[in-house]
Design an enzyme around this catalytic site. Structure first.
Site, PDB file in Angstrom:
ATOM      1  N   ARG A 101      23.095  47.957 -65.084  1.00  0.00           N
ATOM      2  CA  ARG A 101      22.477  48.257 -63.791  1.00  0.00           C
ATOM      3  C   ARG A 101      21.652  47.082 -63.275  1.00  0.00           C
ATOM      4  NH1 ARG A 101      17.560  52.098 -63.184  1.00  0.00           N
ATOM      5  NH2 ARG A 101      17.395  52.422 -60.939  1.00  0.00           N
ATOM      6  N   HIS A 105      21.980  45.479 -59.625  1.00  0.00           N
ATOM      7  CA  HIS A 105      20.852  45.394 -58.703  1.00  0.00           C
ATOM      8  C   HIS A 105      20.552  43.948 -58.325  1.00  0.00           C
ATOM      9  CE1 HIS A 105      18.809  49.575 -59.107  1.00  0.00           C
ATOM     10  NE2 HIS A 105      20.130  49.672 -59.188  1.00  0.00           N
ATOM     11  N   ASP A 113      21.622  35.889 -58.409  1.00  0.00           N
ATOM     12  CA  ASP A 113      20.762  34.711 -58.606  1.00  0.00           C
ATOM     13  C   ASP A 113      19.572  34.980 -59.510  1.00  0.00           C
ATOM     14  OD1 ASP A 113      19.230  36.352 -56.990  1.00  0.00           O
ATOM     15  OD2 ASP A 113      18.641  34.767 -55.598  1.00  0.00           O
ATOM     16  N   SER A 115      17.219  37.003 -59.152  1.00  0.00           N
ATOM     17  CA  SER A 115      15.966  37.275 -58.437  1.00  0.00           C
ATOM     18  C   SER A 115      15.321  38.577 -58.908  1.00  0.00           C
ATOM     19  CB  SER A 115      16.204  37.318 -56.923  1.00  0.00           C
ATOM     20  OG  SER A 115      17.212  38.250 -56.580  1.00  0.00           O
ATOM     21  N   ASN A 133      13.863  49.663 -58.588  1.00  0.00           N
ATOM     22  CA  ASN A 133      13.924  48.872 -59.820  1.00  0.00           C
ATOM     23  C   ASN A 133      12.855  49.238 -60.839  1.00  0.00           C
ATOM     24  OD1 ASN A 133      16.159  47.347 -59.035  1.00  0.00           O
ATOM     25  ND2 ASN A 133      14.886  45.831 -57.972  1.00  0.00           N
ATOM     26  N   HIS A 231      28.541  54.675 -64.085  1.00  0.00           N
ATOM     27  CA  HIS A 231      27.675  55.824 -64.368  1.00  0.00           C
ATOM     28  C   HIS A 231      28.171  56.646 -65.552  1.00  0.00           C
ATOM     29  CE1 HIS A 231      25.579  56.048 -60.154  1.00  0.00           C
ATOM     30  NE2 HIS A 231      25.252  54.983 -60.852  1.00  0.00           N
ATOM     31  N   THR A 232      29.237  56.192 -66.188  1.00  0.00           N
ATOM     32  CA  THR A 232      29.685  56.860 -67.404  1.00  0.00           C
ATOM     33  C   THR A 232      28.671  56.676 -68.531  1.00  0.00           C
ATOM     34  OG1 THR A 232      31.519  57.087 -68.958  1.00  0.00           O
ATOM     35  CG2 THR A 232      30.989  54.859 -68.251  1.00  0.00           C
ATOM     36  N   SER A 285      28.826  62.167 -73.307  1.00  0.00           N
ATOM     37  CA  SER A 285      29.229  60.822 -73.738  1.00  0.00           C
ATOM     38  C   SER A 285      28.465  59.748 -72.983  1.00  0.00           C
ATOM     39  CB  SER A 285      30.731  60.625 -73.545  1.00  0.00           C
ATOM     40  OG  SER A 285      31.094  60.691 -72.183  1.00  0.00           O
TER      41      SER A 285
END
Length: 363
Positions: A101, A105, A113, A115, A133, A231-232, A285
């Protein structure tokens, strides 16, 4: 990873480009492989993987990145990243999801980059502290990888490339596919919280918003369906789905697109006002990277509104139902392809940006 051959969608009266005329060699080969006898499938799979390799190489060159960028200056890069990351994932498999993630993001804001790694100062609130975040974790893992690389190859490997490599290896370590990561990214010097707040795809977004946001960074509708499969693995916080469960339209109601039995289960875990409890995005899972996410979504049990939204568009719905029906026959290769595309978003190369000495601080 259960297979690679694409299952063709049902015929439609609306004209669609035949798969054998696709501009992507992987889609052409998927079509022809689907027409072969079972004894020939293995050869098709091999050719399909080779085609994917060539396609990923072309993507790398298009973005100014290249495979083996650090071959001379840091030949042990992949080994160092893998070994350092394994020390963490082997103790806590749930770290894989936030590390994946984090890369996502990062790339959606100002490109890939790094950031998202920059810490806030008295004069600037950075992306890391933006509301979307604030649930990210694993920054210590990135710092550990950077530290190990600085000892071996000081001032060479960018934090942006570390994020891409760590995301790949984290997925691999919990059962997902491997892909070659083009490198050569440079680190950005700017990080602004409001950009993350307003430009990251939110978990309550509808399909129109999601398609617009993905298109805005050069990703396709298929990429949206594929990358949602990340999202698994991972969890969601009850606060994120509270309105969906208890006040969907402002009248104390539940989102009607959510399976009623699943909604009842979620309400037992997520009481109104609960800010601490988390729930699995792929129940059963959530620590393993597999194709079950699509079966969950097809049953109207996607945790977020953005998951459920995949059923509101013909193309994304077709991808969901195909992967659910075929046990993720093409998901592994599709995910690899989309991750490389995402990793090319807005990259800084050459003399742009910098190579940070510490990932949380600009030089």
């Amino acid at each position: 990873m259960t297979g690679f051959v694409k299952t063709l969608s049902k015929a439609s009266f609306e004209y669609k480009r035949p798969p054998y005329l696709s501009s992507k060699p992987s889609e052409q080969l998927q079509y022809f492989c689907s027409k072969t006898m079972a004894t020939q499938k293995l050869f098709c799979v091999i050719f399909l993987q080779l085609a994917l390799a060539f396609f990923l190489a072309s993507l790398a060159n298009a973005g100014g990145l290249q495979l083996g960028f650090y071959r001379e200056k840091c030949p042990d890069l992949d080994l160092i990243v893998h070994q350092t990351l394994y020390r963490y994932i082997s103790r806590d498999r749930t770290l894989a999801a936030p590390l994946l993630r984090m890369h996502f993001h990062d790339c959606f804001i100002r490109g890939c980059d790094a950031s998202v790694l920059i810490s806030s100062t008295k004069k600037n609130q950075a992306e890391k502290d933006a509301i979307p975040n604030q649930t990210l974790r694993g920054f210590n893992v990135i710092d550990a990888v950077k530290s190990a690389l600085e000892k071996k190859c000081p001032g060479v490997v960018s934090c942006a490339d570390i994020l891409a490599l760590v995301a790949r290896d984290a997925v691999l370590m919990v059962g997902g596919p491997h892909w070659d990561v083009p490198t050569g990214r440079r680190d950005g010097r700017v990080s602004i919280a409001n950009e993350a707040l307003f430009n990251l795809p939110p978990p309550f977004a509808n399909i129109t918003v999601l398609k617009q946001q993905f298109a805005g960074v050069g990703l396709s509708v298929k990429d949206l369906a594929v990358l949602s499969g990340g999202h698994t693995i991972g969890i969601g916080h009850c606060t994120t789905i509270s309105d969906r469960l208890y006040n969907f339209t402002g009248k104390g109601d539940t989102d009607p697109s959510l399976d009623p039995r699943y909604a009842a289960q979620l309400k037992k875990k997520c009481k109104p006002g609960n800010i601490n409890t988390v729930v699995a995005m792929d129940p059963g899972s959530f620590k393993s990277f597999d194709e079950d996410y699509y079966t969950v979504v097809a049953k109207r049990r996607g945790l977020f509104q953005s998951d459920a939204a995949l059923l509101d568009d013909a193309e994304t719905r077709d991808y969901v139902t195909t992967q659910s029906r075929t046990h993720g026959f093409t998901f592994a290769l599709d995910f690899a392809e989309s991750m490389v595309k995402m990793g090319n978003i807005g990259v800084l190369t050459g003399k742009q940006g910098e190579i940070r000495k510490r990932c949380a601080f600009v030089n």
